[in-house]
Scaffold this motif. Sequence first.
Motif, mmCIF file in Angstrom:
data_model
loop_
_atom_site.group_PDB
_atom_site.id
_atom_site.type_symbol
_atom_site.label_atom_id
_atom_site.label_comp_id
_atom_site.label_asym_id
_atom_site.label_seq_id
_atom_site.Cartn_x
_atom_site.Cartn_y
_atom_site.Cartn_z
ATOM 1 N N THR A 1 0.827 -1.206 0.000
ATOM 2 C CA THR A 1 0.000 0.000 0.000
ATOM 3 C C THR A 1 0.860 1.254 0.000
ATOM 4 O OG1 THR A 1 -1.804 -1.120 1.158
ATOM 5 C CG2 THR A 1 -1.775 1.278 1.250
ATOM 6 N N ILE A 2 1.904 1.288 0.826
ATOM 7 C CA ILE A 2 2.707 2.508 0.907
ATOM 8 C C ILE A 2 3.570 2.677 -0.340
ATOM 9 C CG2 ILE A 2 4.616 1.438 2.175
ATOM 10 C CD1 ILE A 2 3.229 5.053 2.517
ATOM 11 N N ILE A 3 4.054 1.588 -0.928
ATOM 12 C CA ILE A 3 4.840 1.718 -2.161
ATOM 13 C C ILE A 3 3.956 2.252 -3.290
ATOM 14 C CG2 ILE A 3 6.060 0.428 -3.958
ATOM 15 C CD1 ILE A 3 7.220 -1.342 -1.774
ATOM 16 N N LYS A 4 2.717 1.744 -3.386
ATOM 17 C CA LYS A 4 1.788 2.258 -4.398
ATOM 18 C C LYS A 4 1.507 3.739 -4.162
ATOM 19 C CE LYS A 4 -2.735 1.467 -6.536
ATOM 20 N NZ LYS A 4 -3.128 2.899 -6.501
ATOM 21 N N ALA A 5 1.363 4.128 -2.888
ATOM 22 C CA ALA A 5 1.091 5.531 -2.578
ATOM 23 C C ALA A 5 2.239 6.429 -3.031
ATOM 24 C CB ALA A 5 0.855 5.689 -1.079
ATOM 25 N N PHE A 6 3.473 5.975 -2.842
ATOM 26 C CA PHE A 6 4.613 6.763 -3.326
ATOM 27 C C PHE A 6 4.619 6.837 -4.846
ATOM 28 C CE2 PHE A 6 6.534 6.271 0.926
ATOM 29 C CZ PHE A 6 7.082 7.533 1.089
ATOM 30 N N ARG A 7 4.314 5.729 -5.509
ATOM 31 C CA ARG A 7 4.292 5.753 -6.982
ATOM 32 C C ARG A 7 3.206 6.692 -7.491
ATOM 33 N NH1 ARG A 7 7.763 2.038 -8.824
ATOM 34 N NH2 ARG A 7 8.200 0.168 -7.556
ATOM 35 N N ASP A 8 2.078 6.755 -6.775
ATOM 36 C CA ASP A 8 0.959 7.607 -7.210
ATOM 37 C C ASP A 8 1.189 9.084 -6.890
ATOM 38 O OD1 ASP A 8 -0.344 5.368 -8.127
ATOM 39 O OD2 ASP A 8 -1.669 5.178 -6.369
ATOM 40 N N HIS A 9 1.741 9.372 -5.712
ATOM 41 C CA HIS A 9 1.762 10.754 -5.228
ATOM 42 C C HIS A 9 3.153 11.385 -5.152
ATOM 43 C CE1 HIS A 9 -2.418 10.083 -4.251
ATOM 44 N NE2 HIS A 9 -2.105 9.085 -3.436
ATOM 45 N N ALA A 10 4.196 10.574 -5.152
ATOM 46 C CA ALA A 10 5.562 11.131 -5.103
ATOM 47 C C ALA A 10 6.470 10.331 -6.026
ATOM 48 C CB ALA A 10 6.083 11.113 -3.662
ATOM 49 N N PRO A 11 6.123 10.260 -7.313
ATOM 50 C CA PRO A 11 6.904 9.425 -8.235
ATOM 51 C C PRO A 11 8.353 9.888 -8.377
ATOM 52 C CG PRO A 11 5.379 10.842 -9.439
ATOM 53 C CD PRO A 11 5.013 10.958 -7.991
ATOM 54 N N GLN A 12 8.620 11.170 -8.069
ATOM 55 C CA GLN A 12 9.989 11.679 -8.184
ATOM 56 C C GLN A 12 10.936 11.019 -7.186
ATOM 57 O OE1 GLN A 12 7.501 13.230 -6.716
ATOM 58 N NE2 GLN A 12 8.226 14.241 -4.855
ATOM 59 N N LEU A 13 10.387 10.440 -6.130
ATOM 60 C CA LEU A 13 11.223 9.777 -5.119
ATOM 61 C C LEU A 13 11.567 8.344 -5.493
ATOM 62 C CD1 LEU A 13 9.709 10.835 -1.667
ATOM 63 C CD2 LEU A 13 11.948 11.443 -2.577
ATOM 64 N N VAL A 14 10.721 7.720 -6.289
ATOM 65 C CA VAL A 14 10.796 6.264 -6.462
ATOM 66 C C VAL A 14 12.108 5.824 -7.102
ATOM 67 C CG1 VAL A 14 9.735 4.260 -7.536
ATOM 68 C CG2 VAL A 14 8.292 6.039 -6.504
ATOM 69 N N GLU A 15 12.466 6.434 -8.234
ATOM 70 C CA GLU A 15 13.669 5.949 -8.938
ATOM 71 C C GLU A 15 14.951 6.107 -8.118
ATOM 72 O OE1 GLU A 15 16.154 6.488 -13.135
ATOM 73 O OE2 GLU A 15 14.245 7.524 -12.850
ATOM 74 N N PRO A 16 15.256 7.310 -7.557
ATOM 75 C CA PRO A 16 16.514 7.406 -6.803
ATOM 76 C C PRO A 16 16.551 6.514 -5.572
ATOM 77 C CG PRO A 16 15.208 9.415 -6.573
ATOM 78 C CD PRO A 16 14.576 8.605 -7.649
ATOM 79 N N VAL A 17 15.402 6.353 -4.876
ATOM 80 C CA VAL A 17 15.388 5.503 -3.680
ATOM 81 C C VAL A 17 15.500 4.033 -4.071
ATOM 82 C CG1 VAL A 17 14.063 4.806 -1.654
ATOM 83 C CG2 VAL A 17 14.128 7.213 -2.323
ATOM 84 N N GLU A 18 14.806 3.641 -5.143
ATOM 85 C CA GLU A 18 14.941 2.261 -5.631
ATOM 86 C C GLU A 18 16.393 1.935 -5.977
ATOM 87 O OE1 GLU A 18 10.803 0.675 -7.654
ATOM 88 O OE2 GLU A 18 12.192 1.856 -8.887
ATOM 89 N N GLU A 19 17.064 2.868 -6.645
ATOM 90 C CA GLU A 19 18.457 2.638 -7.039
ATOM 91 C C GLU A 19 19.378 2.621 -5.816
ATOM 92 O OE1 GLU A 19 19.695 1.851 -10.089
ATOM 93 O OE2 GLU A 19 17.569 1.646 -10.583
ATOM 94 N N ALA A 20 19.089 3.486 -4.833
ATOM 95 C CA ALA A 20 19.896 3.488 -3.605
ATOM 96 C C ALA A 20 19.764 2.173 -2.862
ATOM 97 C CB ALA A 20 19.478 4.654 -2.708
ATOM 98 N N VAL A 21 18.554 1.605 -2.875
ATOM 99 C CA VAL A 21 18.325 0.304 -2.240
ATOM 100 C C VAL A 21 18.952 -0.810 -3.075
ATOM 101 C CG1 VAL A 21 16.539 -1.372 -1.623
ATOM 102 C CG2 VAL A 21 16.247 1.044 -1.023
ATOM 103 N N LYS A 22 18.785 -0.743 -4.373
ATOM 104 C CA LYS A 22 19.321 -1.780 -5.258
ATOM 105 C C LYS A 22 20.843 -1.882 -5.155
ATOM 106 C CE LYS A 22 19.563 -3.020 -10.183
ATOM 107 N NZ LYS A 22 19.168 -2.603 -11.555
#
Length: 473
Positions: free
Chosen positions: A205-226
């Motif tokens: 639920t929270i990951i979907k919420a970030f993709r819907d409302h704060a998509p600018q965060l998703v790519e850099p945080v995903e890459e930092a985790v990856k």
Amino acid sequence: MITPVLLCGGSGSRLWPLSRKSYPKQFVQLVGGDTLFQASAKRLSGEGYAAPLIVTNKDFRFIVTEQLVEEGIDPGAVIIEPERLNTGPVVLAAALLQQDLDPDALLLVAPSDHLVPDVEAFRKSVEVAREAALEGKLVTFGIRPDYPETGYGYLELAECIDGKAPRAFELKCFVEKPCLEDARTMVASGAHLWNAGIFLFSVKTIIKAFRDHAPQLVEPVEEAVKHRRMDLGFLRLDPFFWSQAEDISIDYAVMEKADNLAVVPFTSDWSDLGGWDAVWRESEKDEDGVATSGPVTAIECRNTLLRSEDETLELVGIGLENLVAIAMPDAVLVANTNRAQDVRRAVDALKAKRAEQAEDFALEHRPWGWYERLVVGQRFQVNRIVVHPGASMSLQSHHHRAEHWIVVEGTARITLDEETSLLAENQSVYIPLGVVHRLENPGKLPAVLIEVQTGSYLGEDDIIRFEDLYHRA
């Protein structure tokens, strides 16, 4: 099973001089026998709770594990932020890490510097919130206000909670920190709660919420985790990608935009201990409203907080009213209770004049133990060093200083270039400038030494490390 996400990277400048950037309030014993971090970890452990995810920075990583071990708590994953960002990217990183283990897991995100005396009442509120979270809600917890606080944000509910059974309520809107008149109106309404900054939601639920409302965060945080890497059991996020993430709170990034929010009221005692006035309210007081800690004498004082944080420093208050006095070996704060929120202004003023006390203690914690500056001169410094059993300093040398170590308690193993020796109490060793050396504690008790440094420059950045158990640069 609920996985707690404990946030403990803050600086806590409003409780200066006891809380400083180098050792903030969550790691300090403010009220009760545990630190706020330890109390938070205990509150979110036991039946129904998985090992916590801890989010902190590199300076606190060993403090976190040490304090959890003292309480017998498995620290789980300790996530290291390369640089401090707000709760938006932090929560997203924790959710992405948990996604690989269990995408349906529930995450309970909580600051580690809050005081919640009634643990059972808090757990019951979490149980109330669980059902809403499993239904796909983003649940936030609101505190029933008992006075018009202007230092908190508020949650406005769609209905008054008076007389209602415990449940998840619909959130009408977030309210920024109000003026005193508005705060009084909201407290009287019965439909407003303090925003505690505590959340419960499922990973997906929270990951979907970030993709819907704060998509600018998703790519850099995903890459930092990856591109994360393990370091002595700690999980370091990639610094390059992390630096590209926006510094934004989860409230602004997601919560104020989402339409699947719910609020669970918490009606028992709670405080974020956000100032010395809050510490006074939560402390045990005498019949005159005087709260004391340490070697303190209060004579004809009223509604006053007196704390001495050094057993050799006597603090005496005479005829004080509505005051806070905090005495430490290197700094003293005296303030009117109603000006407690201005303490951060004092920290800013000290930073401007480059006073070390603004952010640093005379006592510095290290992964191997700690040291305390006792005397500082132009070309010399005297320290007390305490090394934990089995711990070791790095193999190091200095360009600008020589050192003399005297063992006063325990046993120390000393390496000087190629030679190793064992020193007992009352024995000493001289370390000339440039000599490669190391100090270890092979015993079962702490090793205590007095160190005398002499030289043209005594800063902590004059250390060349050749080997280090703790992977410090």
